[in-house]
Each structure stands twice: as structure tokens, then as C-alpha cells.
Design a protein around this motif. Structure first.
Motif, PDB file in Angstrom:
ATOM      1  N   LYS A 196       1.967  -2.576   1.756  1.00 54.24           N
ATOM      2  CA  LYS A 196       1.094  -1.742   0.923  1.00 54.24           C
ATOM      3  C   LYS A 196       0.721  -0.444   1.603  1.00 54.24           C
ATOM      4  O   LYS A 196      -0.094   0.318   1.104  1.00 54.24           O
ATOM      5  CB  LYS A 196      -0.186  -2.522   0.569  1.00 54.24           C
ATOM      6  CG  LYS A 196       0.097  -3.766  -0.256  1.00 54.24           C
ATOM      7  CD  LYS A 196      -1.153  -4.562  -0.584  1.00 54.24           C
ATOM      8  CE  LYS A 196      -0.777  -5.799  -1.400  1.00 54.24           C
ATOM      9  NZ  LYS A 196      -1.888  -6.703  -1.641  1.00 54.24           N
ATOM     10  N   LEU A 249       5.166  -2.028  -1.691  1.00 53.82           N
ATOM     11  CA  LEU A 249       4.089  -2.378  -2.623  1.00 53.82           C
ATOM     12  C   LEU A 249       3.100  -1.242  -2.856  1.00 53.82           C
ATOM     13  O   LEU A 249       2.069  -1.441  -3.490  1.00 53.82           O
ATOM     14  CB  LEU A 249       3.338  -3.615  -2.118  1.00 53.82           C
ATOM     15  CG  LEU A 249       4.098  -4.941  -2.211  1.00 53.82           C
ATOM     16  CD1 LEU A 249       3.217  -6.077  -1.694  1.00 53.82           C
ATOM     17  CD2 LEU A 249       4.536  -5.238  -3.638  1.00 53.82           C
ATOM     18  N   ARG A 289       1.488   1.433  -4.766  1.00 50.75           N
ATOM     19  CA  ARG A 289       1.451   1.620  -6.231  1.00 50.75           C
ATOM     20  C   ARG A 289       1.371   3.108  -6.564  1.00 50.75           C
ATOM     21  O   ARG A 289       0.993   3.927  -5.739  1.00 50.75           O
ATOM     22  CB  ARG A 289       0.223   0.904  -6.809  1.00 50.75           C
ATOM     23  CG  ARG A 289       0.148  -0.575  -6.483  1.00 50.75           C
ATOM     24  CD  ARG A 289      -1.199  -1.132  -6.921  1.00 50.75           C
ATOM     25  NE  ARG A 289      -2.309  -0.405  -6.304  1.00 50.75           N
ATOM     26  CZ  ARG A 289      -3.550  -0.388  -6.763  1.00 50.75           C
ATOM     27  NH1 ARG A 289      -3.868  -1.055  -7.853  1.00 50.75           N
ATOM     28  NH2 ARG A 289      -4.498   0.306  -6.153  1.00 50.75           N
ATOM     29  N   ASP A 299      -1.869   4.582  -5.839  1.00 53.14           N
ATOM     30  CA  ASP A 299      -2.122   4.836  -4.410  1.00 53.14           C
ATOM     31  C   ASP A 299      -1.564   6.203  -4.006  1.00 53.14           C
ATOM     32  O   ASP A 299      -2.179   6.940  -3.241  1.00 53.14           O
ATOM     33  CB  ASP A 299      -1.469   3.754  -3.543  1.00 53.14           C
ATOM     34  CG  ASP A 299      -1.955   2.352  -3.886  1.00 53.14           C
ATOM     35  OD1 ASP A 299      -3.154   2.220  -4.223  1.00 53.14           O
ATOM     36  OD2 ASP A 299      -1.143   1.397  -3.833  1.00 53.14           O
ATOM     37  N   THR A 353       4.998  -0.388  -8.646  1.00 50.94           N
ATOM     38  CA  THR A 353       5.184  -0.127  -7.215  1.00 50.94           C
ATOM     39  C   THR A 353       6.455   0.665  -6.944  1.00 50.94           C
ATOM     40  O   THR A 353       7.390   0.690  -7.745  1.00 50.94           O
ATOM     41  CB  THR A 353       5.297  -1.446  -6.432  1.00 50.94           C
ATOM     42  OG1 THR A 353       6.490  -2.123  -6.849  1.00 50.94           O
ATOM     43  CG2 THR A 353       4.089  -2.338  -6.651  1.00 50.94           C
TER      44      THR A 353
END
Lengths: 777, 293, 163
Positions: free
Chosen positions: B61, B75, B77, B80, B111
Motif C-alpha cells: 500500500k 495496492l 488506490r 491515495d 488499485t
């Protein structure tokens, strides 16, 4: 005067005509409404439909043995199973019942031939929807392809295997002529004539809630309940009773919250029969919820009409005559709506203009596509586009301001009632009831700033071509024959209204409650409206043709009148006064200083009365739409800078609801102009059966829309004076918008005759026009 | 439109996810945000026996920015990227493009890795990966490998990813501070896939000459691809209106658009040129062309 | 397929649910928990009717497996108010007639609640952009935008000072 009397607490100020907040909203806003898929039952089974993936073919074999072996699969029904109870039932025609259409009716399940992609071939019933879908993949379906015809041209040219119903010999269901006056002579003598070809594309309503049904068979009492009803529950009950061999008193259709109708929802479809059949056969409740993919191939399509239209004018712009040929692509079968879509397109070709000589030829053709039904403003949207485009073209030819030409030809108050003739073969002659049509055009031109902005036509600002278009319309509502209602004053002092109208989410619970509350002088909060379900009344007609307020509301008024008689009689006893001296007002019954509130009187109740309203005439709302666009010649994208719709609805029971209907209809109509399109290939395959590929308007597409509701000329056809307000907002959208785009692109030599106006299509038209304009080398 | 029968397993690390893919023997799929995969399953266009949910692997992430590279974990997104102040400072093209990716709810869940694996030729991230010299980092049974995005994203809905591999990250070379960039796409509606879109960036030397020109296209080709002819038209030149016009002509000559129900090849070709004009003018700091876009 | 157990919090209440692995969050909420306010309009992630709030962010519950909601906090439309005590967005929707059939409404409310919680100053353009991921066939969207603008005040929006 009521001097000296304590004002009864129940007394209410009138609410009819005021924008009260809706009674439906509290539950719908909090997730506590009840739509059909929200229902559950012990022992519930789930059905899915195996649909033909071939547009036209002969069924050779259906092998469901592997599907039946899957854990959780309870049954697979085919036409053979249905036929074991007798012949496979056909879907009856409810509207526009041309006798020629009867041979083109749809069996509730394909018997030996499939005629469109999506036609039901089998019904799988399982313990869950997911398992039923798993089973679908295990059914082996063997279909021999027949020639598929995917357009009216192909259908009319087809022979042999390309004829959908061999017994009929042709894919032409019928051709008829409707006329008034003597168009031939008018054309022959006219100083100016123009003929153009137009078309509107196949699209449909696509309500946010797909269709859904829950059938329950009570074996002990021999009674069938079908939830998920909408639009015309009482007609569907009759159809189901006949198909299932049951008495009318052995079936009830129940209405829940309904997630949008717009014409397509609530008709009697194949699944209505199949789900009931399965529930009775299995003795267990069966639910079917249409998924979005099948919605696109199973629920009625609409709007696909080609038109050749001719106009004859005097040099001053007076329209002398109109002649049109309409070719309607009906899809594979004539379903419940019969020929009403093309018939209404024919009827509304002359529109709101003073045209006396009219000739319309209508051809109704079957093709290997999903069958067609009504979608908000059926036939009107199409006809308005054809005519209003042609008026702009004629005005340009004649060197006239198109809106001066419109105003010059519109029907005026002095012309009323206007004899609109008999342009629909199966209907009586009709006349436009009341109105002053030029007034709405004038208002509309003011709203769009026509005089100050018309210099913008075809001009380029920051690279964008500007155009303003206008279209005028007339729209019918309030179809008969009747509607029924019952009002009950409950012992707790509240009113329960039962009405034969259906809700399709448009807010009739509120509008009907407003009518009932005022009729009895009670506050809105004391009124509860029940609607739609066949358990409520012995007979009802439902919601279509902008009729729920006109017909249902008038029936409620009648019931209120009858209820007042009961209340007066009861109050007379209590007060010891003769009936003749008593009146119902201010939430009570009384005379002079003697008064009993309805709340108190109710304790002697309940009191109940029926009402009915019958009507053989129609209401005609009317108005004008105007649109200002800016077209990007490089991308073909169109921005709607302003859109305004003006409509005289006669009387608005709830202006908030009427306004919402108008705005919603405009945006739906703009979708039909720019986005919505059910695309088929030449083999009859539907190419865009998803919401990713079938484009609906979103919040960013058309932010600049406005609606002006007028209440100038109430209709004399009903005690409310209402004219219906559900459809006028869509009728002239294509006409006005296409005229705006055409005006914008006129300097480039582009002509607009076909919908939809997608960016690629507009770009192509611009490219072609530029290529044609380049000097040859 | 219920999903086909499937098994669901959660992986707590990349190596565990790879093990699960190996066990799945070609019938297992990685589930990240699911915004592309679940519709595919709902239409039953695919029916993997096993879904390996990697949503809990925190390592994937991260957005990492070093002196040399900008790395987006699989991951990461859309939201983000959209909100990352670090990216806004160091690779502003990425957050700027996010406003075009699908819709608000999708951007909260979709993602980087999922989009690359799905490899829609009209999607933005594959186009950014190919145009901006992205390297895709994959891990599989035989270990970790790195491949230029252009070698992985080779066809419509057909990324070159082995059955036992998963995308771990997308890495870009760190941008020079003076880099100039532009992006333009045309979709039927807000959030729809692009009918044509252009990603562009270049550096400008002291004389204003464009160097290291990158121009890539989405939507108007069967895969995201750079356009060397258009890049050459700009390379070593001052990006004025005339030069940009030449580059746009090169774009139109170079793209090979598919034809589908939404648009003809000719339309997409023309549109690619119009989008190139917008993107390049944006990059060059020229006022928007007088076409209302 | 064997069912799996998931633990999640919905509208502040913890639940343990047994679901088939293929069950979407939308179906689990509706059928497993009886929270039928979350509506399913397309099952392929376009219409937005099924939008719920997951850990503060609006997401489409038809594009999530129920299993992916493990240990997450979900807010559905039922968590935004009750019929007798509407939340500020709900009240604004009613006042502005921002719903007709009501089928899409839960998705608009959850989306806008998540947006305005994070961005109480969102302007009309931002609101339109955000709800472009929700389809409505009845209203034409105009009243929805008006309602959202009015409801901002309850989320802490400060009207700009007139200058």
C-alpha cells in the motif's frame, strides 16, 4: 360565519396546489421502503430465465439433465411443461389492438422458434439465485439458425426463413392510413413543399429498479398472490387468470414500492406468467429479479421509427398540409402495447399547429429484436423531433424566423376546442380541450432570450458553434375509461384512501392524499393512500398516459362526496339536526354553532364510500421547449448551455412534484438525444447490454435544465382541471435540441435528421460536410 | 448476475499469495480492489476457482519516493495517488490524471496493480506506466522479476503475467524538477473510459528546447503505446504552436484505432490528434486551444 | 462451496455472518442482515445504488465480496437517520424533492454523506463530479445537487463572507 365556535383542531388549510413535502419520502430516505426484492419468504425459491442467444432460430433440443443434477436446483421448465396444462398462452394485447397484430403475439415461453436475443426458452428454479445461474450454464440448448432480420428494410425484403411468422407471409404487420382534410390537393397547390427523412433510435426507459416478481400459491385456498405489480395490476390479473385457468377472484397482484416505471415497467411480460406457473407447480414461493443484463434484452424497447415527412407551406409560412410515412420497428412480437407507439407518432405528427390537411401512412413491422412498448411520451417524442426539425428547415427555406413561423401556426385560445380529427384508427375523434398555445411559446422564447440571443445562431465563440433551438408540443393525458377509489374514515379519525392508480415512484401517495385531505378538510398527516394492489378495490385501471392524478384523483373526489353524505347522516343523528342543514368543512360536520369534529364522529365509524370517475375524452397539456447549445467541431461534443421547458398543465396538485417530473423528463429526453441507444448488429445481436455500454445521463452531463409550469387553462374534462404532467417534459426535447445543434452547425452545411447526436456522429457529419464543401481539384 | 462459485483465501504476504497461486495451478486469480475483476466475474466472463485476496498486505500500500525512483505499491488506490502531497510535488502528472479515473467510489477502492493486471487499453494507469518508462515489478514462483511496462501491457485485457505471478509494484524513474507535462482525454461521460487520451511529458533546456519527449496514447489503440513519430516531431524543438501541430499530425498518422460500437476508427484517430494538441499545449504552457476544451 | 464466517461492524453494531465466498457485500447486507435499504441496480459497478461507506469511504458494495469487509466498519443508508429523525442530508433531500422513486436514493445519500464529511465545502461542481458515479432516472439530478449544497451546513460548511 363560525363566530363563537372553537376552531376544531383537525381543521386544515388547503394543501392542493401547494408544494408540500412528500409522504413517501421518510421511508425511501431511510432504507425502510419495501421494494419487491426486499420481500422474503420461508422456503423461498429463486427463478432465472434461460434466454435465447440467437436472434432467430428453430429450437432443436433443450437438455436440462445436467442442470437438474446440480445441488439446489428444483426444476427446469420449458414450453413442453407449460403446454402440459394446455396450449402455451400468448401475451394479450391491451392497447391499440389492431386485429392484424393478433397473429404476432408472443408466447410466454418460446415453443419451437426463437425470434429475438433474450426470448425466454426455459425457467430454472433453485434454492438460490446464484445456483440457478450456475444451472443456466449447464443447460444444453440446440438452436438451428434462421435468417435474422435486424432492420425494417431487411424485414420487409425478407422471404422464406426470414419471415418471423410463416403463416402471416410477411413481416409487415399492417399498414394503415390516417387522414384529415385533403392533403393531396393541398400539396398539389402549395407554393412551397419540402420532404425529408428522419429517424429516432431504439432506446428505452431503463428504470433504476429492474423488474421483479414474487409469486405465492396458497394451495389450501386455491389463491395466487403476485408481488411486484406496477402500472396495470388489474389488467395483468385478468391476463394471468386466463392464462393460468384461474378465476379473477383467485388471483391478487400486490404493489410494493416501485423503482421507476416510465412506461416499460408493470406490463404483462412472459415472466409474469412463468413465475406464477412455477410457484403453483412447485407449491412454493418463487421470486424472480431481473438482472441488469437481461433487463436490456427482456424489458420493452421503444422509439425506433423512421419517418419520411413532407410539409406544404404558403410563402408567409402558413402550414398548409403535412404528409408523413412512418415505419416502426416493433421487434419480434406485438406485446401488450399493440401498435400504440407508431399510432401515437402518427396522431401527434401535426402537433399543436393549425393544420387541416393531413395524411399519415403508418407501417408496423416485426424484426428479430426485443419487442417494443411504450416509453414516456411514446410516439410523441419521435413525432415532435420529425416535425419540429422540418419546420426549422422550411423556415430557413422561406427566409423566416422559425419561431415567428411557429407562432403564426399555433392553435390559439380562439380555436378551442380544436378538432384534432380521427388520426388513430381504433380511437374516436378527439379534440384539444383548452389552451392558448402561443402563450407558452412566447414565455419559452423569453426564458431562453431568443430575441437577444438569436444572433448567436451558427456563430463561433472560443471555437464552439452556438445554436438555439425551439420546439412546440401538445401532449395527451387522462385516458379512460374509468378509475375507482374508496375513502374510509377510520375510527381513529384518520382517512384511508384506496385507489386503482398505481405508484411508479412519481409521488401519487402525496398528490392523492392532498386531494383527499382537502375534500374532507383534514390535515395531510391524517391521510394514508393505498394504491395499486388488486386487494383494495373490485376494479382499477392503473397508471399510464399521465392519468393517475386526473383519473385517480377525480375518483377520490367522487368518493369524498359520497363519504360526506354518510358523515352528514351520522352527524345528523348525533346533533339532532336534519341532514340538509349540515355541511362537512374544517375537519368536521356542522351547521351554525353546532359542530362535531370528524375525529369525534369517527368513533361511530368506520365510514366508507366508493367513488368512480369515468372519462371518454382526453386532456391536452401543451407548451414549448428551448435549448441553447455549443458544439465542439473537433470532438462532436455538445454542451447544453441552457434548456428550458414551459408547459401548461392545467392544474398542478403539487408544484414540487410537477416540477420534478418536468426536470426529470427533460434529462431523460436529453439522454435519448445524445446517449441512450440499443445497438444491434445485422445478425440481431444486442451489442450493449450493460450499463457500462448503454449510456444514461449522469449528474455532470446536463446541469443546465429549467422548467416553468403554468396553470393557465384547466381542463374541463375532470373536476380537478388537471391535464397530466408526467410526460410533457420529454416530448419536445429532441425537437428543440436537434434544432439547436442544427442551427449551430448550419454554417458548416450540416443537416440533422437522425438521432442520437453522438460525438462521433456529429464529427462525421461535420467532416463529410467539410469534404463536400471543398472545391474539386 | 451472481458471481460464479469460487473459493476465497486471504494472503498475508506476497510469498503466501504466490504460494496460493501455485496451488491454484492456473485457476487462481489475485483479488485486489476488485473494481475491474468483480464485474468480469459478475458477467461470468471468467470463473476462477480461487480468489486470493491480497488486500491485507500492508507492504503493497506504500508510495515510496527516493532520489532515483517513484514506486507505487500494487495496492495503492486511485484516491491515495489523488491526495498524495509527495506525488504532487515529485510526479504531479499522476495525481492530476486521477480525476479522470472512473468515479469517486471506484477511486476509493481501485488499485494500481488491479488496473495494470486488467490492462484495459482505455484505462489511464497502463497508459501512464507505458508512457512514463514504468517498470512493473512482479513476484512469482521463480522469484521476483522486473519488466518494462511496455513488455507486460501488450494487449487488450491481456497483460503478460504468468499464472503464478502477481504484480507487486509499479516503479517510475524520478522526475526532473523542470519536467513539463500534459494530459487530455475525451470520454462520452465523466468517468467513462477514454475514447482517446494523450499522456505527454518532456524536459525543456535553457533555450526552451524540448528534450526526452514522451507521448503516449490510450483509448485509441488496442494497447497503451508510445508514439515515436510524434515524439520525434517535438524532440529538440521549441514546443510552439506550429511544432505542436506537427506533433499532433504525427499522432494521427501513427495511431491505429480499433472500431467498436462507440466510435469509428477515423473518429478516434482525429480525436487522438485533438487530445494531443490539448495535452501538449498544457505541457508547453500555451493557452488552451480555441476549441473550448 | 463452504460458507465462511466474517466479522464486520454495520451502523455501529458488530455482526458475525456466514456467507458463501462468492457473496457480494451488497447481498450480504440485504439478505444476511436484512438491511434492504442498500439497493442493487446493476451488479456490475455502474449505477451506484449499492454504495455504502466502508471505513469512511464511499464504495460500491456490489464490487466487494462480503469477505473483503472482514473487520471493517460499514455504514448503510439505515445508519444515516430514521423515518422519524431524518439526518440532515435526508431532510434536505425531502425538502428539495431530490428523490422520486427512491431506488437510487440510498446510494446518493451514502456517497454524499462520505463526501461532505470529508469535504464540507464541496461546491456544486465537485458534488456533481462525485455523484456522476450514481445514476438516477427520475430527478434529472438538479434537486439532488441543491439538496446536497444545503446539507453542507450540517457538516461544517461555512458560507463564504460576502465581500
Amino acid at each position: 360565519m363560525l363566530t363563537g365556535i372553537t376552531f376544531p383542531t383537525d381543521a386544515a388549510t388547503p394543501v392542493t396546489g401547494t408544494p408540500v413535502e412528500r409522504l413517501e419520502d421518510a421511508r425511501l430516505l431511510t432504507g425502510t421502503g419495501c421494494f419487491v426484492d426486499d420481500l422474503t419468504r420461508p422456503d423461498l425459491l429463486h427463478a432465472v430465465v434461460l434466454r435465447s442467444s440467437m436472434a432467430h432460430g428453430r429450437i432443436v433440443a433443450i437438455d436440462a439433465s445436467a442442470a437438474l443434477e446440480l445441488d439446489g436446483v428444483v426444476a427446469v421448465f420449458t414450453a413442453a411443461d407449460v403446454a402440459s396444462d394446455g396450449a402455451v398462452p400468448l401475451i394479450p394485447i391491451r392497447l391499440a389492438p389492431f386485429p392484424e397484430s393478433q397473429a404476432f403475439r408472443q408466447p410466454v415461453i418460446a415453443v419451437d422458434t426463437v425470434r429475438y436475443v433474450g426470448e425466454p426458452v426455459a425457467l430454472v428454479v433453485a434454492t438460490s439465485r446464484a445456483i440457478a445461474e450456475d444451472a443456466l450454464e449447464l443447460i444444453e440448448l440446440d438452436i438451428d439458425a434462421l435468417e435474422a432480420v435486424a432492420s425494417t428494410d431487411a424485414a420487409l425484403a425478407a422471404e422464406g426463413d426470414g419471415v418471423l411468422f410463416p403463416g402471416t407471409g410477411s413481416n409487415l404487420v399492417l399498414r394503415y392510413t390516417a387522414q384529415m382534410g385533403d392533403a393531396d390537393t393541398a400539396f398539389a397547390n402549395a407554393p412551397y413543399v419540402r420532404t425529408e427523412r428522419f429517424s429516432t433510435q431504439r432506446h428505452s426507459a431503463v428504470p433504476m429498479e429492474t423488474r421483479g416478481l414474487l409469486a405465492e400459491w396458497d394451495a389450501e385456498h386455491g389463491h395466487l398472490f403476485l408481488s411486484g405489480a406496477a402500472k396495470v395490476p388489474y389488467f395483468n390479473r385478468r391476463a394471468l387468470a386466463e392464462a393460468l385457468g384461474l378465476g379473477m377472484d383467485e388471483i391478487d397482484l400486490l404493489e410494493q414500492d416501485v423503482g421507476g416505471g416510465f412506461g416499460v415497467r408493470g406490463e404483462y411480460y412472459p415472466e409474469d406468467f412463468l413465475v406464477c406457473f412455477a410457484a403453483r407447480r412447485l407449491g412454493r414461493p418463487v421470486k424472480w429479479i431481473e438482472d441488469r443484463r437481461e433487463h436490456f434484452m427482456a424489458t420493452n424497447h421503444s422509439r425506433e421509427i423512421a419517418c419520411e415527412l413532407s410539409i406544404a407551406c404558403a410563402r408567409d409560412g402558413t402550414i398548409l398540409a403535412l404528409a408523413g410515412r412512418l415505419d416502426a420497428d416493433m421487434g419480434a412480437y406485438i406485446r401488450t402495447n399493440g401498435g400504440v407507439v407508431p399510432a401515437k407518432a402518427g396522431q401527434f405528427l401535426p402537433g399543436p399547429y393549425r393544420i387541416r390537411d393531413i395524411h399519415v401512412d403508418v407501417s408496423i413491422v416485426v424484426t428479430n429484436k426485443t419487442p417494443v412498448g411504450t416509453y414516456r411520451g411514446p410516439g410523441r417524442f419521435e413525432a415532435n423531433f420529425f416535425r419540429e426539425r422540418l419546420i426549422d428547415m422550411a423556415a430557413a427555406d422561406l427566409g423566416l424566423d422559425p419561431n415567428v413561423m411557429r407562432a403564426h401556426n399555433l392553435i390559439t385560445a380562439a380555436d378551442m376546442p380544436w378538432d384534432a380529427g380521427k388520426l388513430v384508427p381504433y380511437e374516436a375523434e378527439t379534440s384539444f380541450d383548452t389552451g392558448d398555445y402561443p402563450v407558452t411559446l412566447t414565455r419559452c422564447l423569453e426564458e431562453i432570450g431568443w430575441e437577444k440571443n438569436k444572433h448567436l445562431q451558427g456563430t463561433v465563440i472560443d471555437g464552439l458553434y452556438h445554436g438555439i433551438g425551439v420546439a412546440c408540443f401538445v401532449e395527451s393525458g387522462g385516458a379512460g375509461p374509468r378509475e375507482n377509489a374508496r375513502i374510509t374514515l377510520e375510527t381513529d379519525g384518520t382517512l384511508t384512501v384506496a385507489v386503482g392508480s398505481s405508484s411508479v415512484g412519481q409521488g401519487i401517495e402525496t398528490a392523492h392524499a392532498q386531494i383527499a385531505a382537502d375534500a374532507l378538510g383534514l390535515p395531510l398527516g391524517k391521510v394514508r393512500v393505498l394504491h395499486g394492489s388488486t386487494t383494495l378495490l373490485h376494479e382499477g385501471f392503473g397508471t399510464y398516459h399521465s392519468r393517475a392524478v386526473i383519473m385517480g384523483g377525480s375518483a377520490i373526489l367522487d368518493a369524498a362526496t359520497n363519504l360526506k353524505e354518510h358523515l352528514v347522516a351520522a352527524a345528523a343523528k348525533r346533533l339532532g339536526l336534519p341532514n340538509t342543514r349540515l355541511v362537512v368543512e374544517n375537519g368536521g360536520v356542522g351547521s351554525g354553532d353546532r359542530f362535531i369534529s370528524l375525529a369525534e364522529l369517527a368513533t361511530d365509524g368506520p365510514f366508507s364510500a366508493n367513488g368512480t370517475f369515468a372519462n371518454t375524452t382526453r386532456t391536452y397539456s401543451y407548451g414549448a421547449h428551448a435549448c441553447h447549445v455549443a458544439v465542439n467541431p473537433q470532438t462532436g461534443a455538445v454542451k447544453i448551455l441552457d434548456f428550458v421547458a414551459v408547459e401548461d398543465v392545467g392544474r398542478a396538485i403539487n408544484p414540487l412534484i410537477v416540477h420534478g417530473q418536468a426536470i426529470g423528463a427533460i434529462v431523460q429526453g436529453l439522454g435519448g438525444v445524445f446517449l441512450d441507444h440499443l445497438v444491434y448488429d445485422s445478425e440481431g445481436q444486442l451489442l450493449n447490454a450493460s450499463l457500462a455500454d448503454y449510456l444514461l445521463p449522469t449528474a455532470t452531463d446536463f446541469p443546465n435544465v429549467r422548467a416553468v409550469t403554468l396553470e393557465l387553462h384547466p381542463s374541463p374534462t375532470n373536476p380537478l382541471g388537471a391535464k397530466g404532467a408526467g410526460e410533457g417534459g420529454i416530448v419536445a426535447v429532441a425537437g428543440a435540441t436537434a434544432n439547436a445543434v442544427a442551427a449551430a452547425l448550419a454554417p458548416l452545411g450540416v443537416t440533422i435528421t437522425d438521432l442520437p447526436l453522438t460525438p462521433p456522429r456529429l464529427w462525421q457529419l461535420i467532416s463529410d460536410a467539410r469534404a463536400a464543401a471543398e472545391p474539386e481539384h | 448476475m451472481k458471481l460464479p462459485p469460487l473459493q476465497y483465501v486471504r494472503a498475508s504476504s506476497v510469498s503466501e499469495a504466490v504460494d496460493l497461486l501455485v496451488q491454484g495451478a492456473g485457476d487462481a486469480r489475485i483479488l485486489a480492489g476488485g473494481q475491474s475483476l468483480i464485474p468480469v466475474l459478475a458477467f461470468r466472463l471468467a470463473a476462477p476457482a480461487v480468489l486470493v485476496d491480497i488486500g491485507g498486505i500492508a507492504d503493497l500500500k506504500r508510495i515510496d519516493i527516493t532520489d532515483e525512483t517513484v514506486t507505487l505499491g500494487a495496492l495503492v488506490r486511485w484516491v491515495d495517488i489523488e491526495r498524495s502531497t509527495a506525488l504532487k510535488a515529485h510526479m504531479p502528472l499522476l495525481p492530476a490524471v486521477m480525476a479522470h479515473v472512473a468515479h469517486y467510489q471506484i477511486r476509493n477502492r481501485g488499485t494500481v496493480g488491479g488496473s495494470l493486471a486488467h490492462c484495459d487499453p482505455a484505462a489511464e494507469m497502463p497508459g501512464l506506466a507505458v508512457t512514463c518508462d514504468g517498470t512493473i515489478i512482479l513476484e512469482g514462483a521463480s522469484g521476483r522479476r522486473e519488466a518494462p511496462a511496455v513488455e507486460v501491457l501488450t494487449g487488450a485485457l491481456a497483460a503478460e503475467i504468468a499464472e503464478d505471478e502477481m504484480i507487486v509494484a509499479l516503479r517510475f524513474p524520478r522526475w526532473r524538477p523542470e519536467r513539463r507535462w500534459g494530459f487530455a482525454e475525451f470520454a462520452r461521460r465523466q468517468g467513462d473510459f477514454a475514447m482517446a487520451g494523450i499522456v505527454a511529458h518532456f524536459d525543456q533546456d535553457a533555450d526552451g528546447v524540448a528534450r526526452d519527449v514522451h507521448i503516449g496514447v490510450i483509448g485509441a489503440t488496442d494497447r497503451p503505446t508510445r508514439l515515436p513519430g510524434a515524439e520525434a516531431a517535438l524532440e529538440g524543438r521549441i514546443p510552439d504552436a506550429m511544432t505542436i501541430r506537427d506533433a499532433c499530425r504525427a499522432v494521427q498518422d501513427e495511431v491505429e484505432p480499433p472500431e467498436d460500437i462507440h466510435a469509428s476508427a477515423a473518429y478516434r484517430r482525429a480525436l487522438a490528434g485533438v487530445m494531443a494538441n490539448q495535452a501538449l499545449r498544457q505541457a508547453a504552457g500555451l493557452p488552451a486551444a480555441a476549441n473550448g476544451q | 462451496m463452504d460458507e465462511i464466517d466474517i466479522t464486520l461492524t454495520v451502523n455501529g453494531t458488530a455482526h458475525i455472518l456466514s456467507v458463501s465466498p462468492r457473496t457480494t457485500l451488497a447481498d450480504a447486507l440485504r439478505q444476511g442482515l436484512g438491511l434492504t435499504g442498500t439497493h442493487v441496480g446493476c451488479e456490475h459497478g455502474v449505477c451506484g445504488a449499492c454504495t455504502v461507506i466502508v471505513d469512511g469511504a464511499a464504495m460500491r458494495s456490489c464490487l466487494m465480496l462480503a469477505a473483503q469487509a472482514e473487520r471493517h466498519a460499514i455504514t448503510t443508508v439505515e445508519g444515516l437517520g430514521r423515518p422519524e429523525a431524518l439526518g440532515p442530508l435526508q431532510a434536505a433531500f425531502r425538502k428539495h424533492h431530490a428523490l422520486q422513486c427512491g431506488f437510487c436514493t440510498p446510494g446518493f445519500l451514502t456517497t454524499l454523506h462520505a463526501l461532505l464529511t470529508e469535504e464540507p465545502d464541496a461546491d456544486a461542481e465537485r458534488i456533481r463530479e462525485v455523484v456522476s458515479g450514481n445514476l438516477c432516472r427520475c430527478t434529472g439530478y438538479v434537486a439532488i445537487i441543491e439538496a446536497a449544497l444545503e446539507a453542507r451546513a450540517a457538516y461544517g460548511h461555512q458560507e463564504a463572507e460576502a465581500c
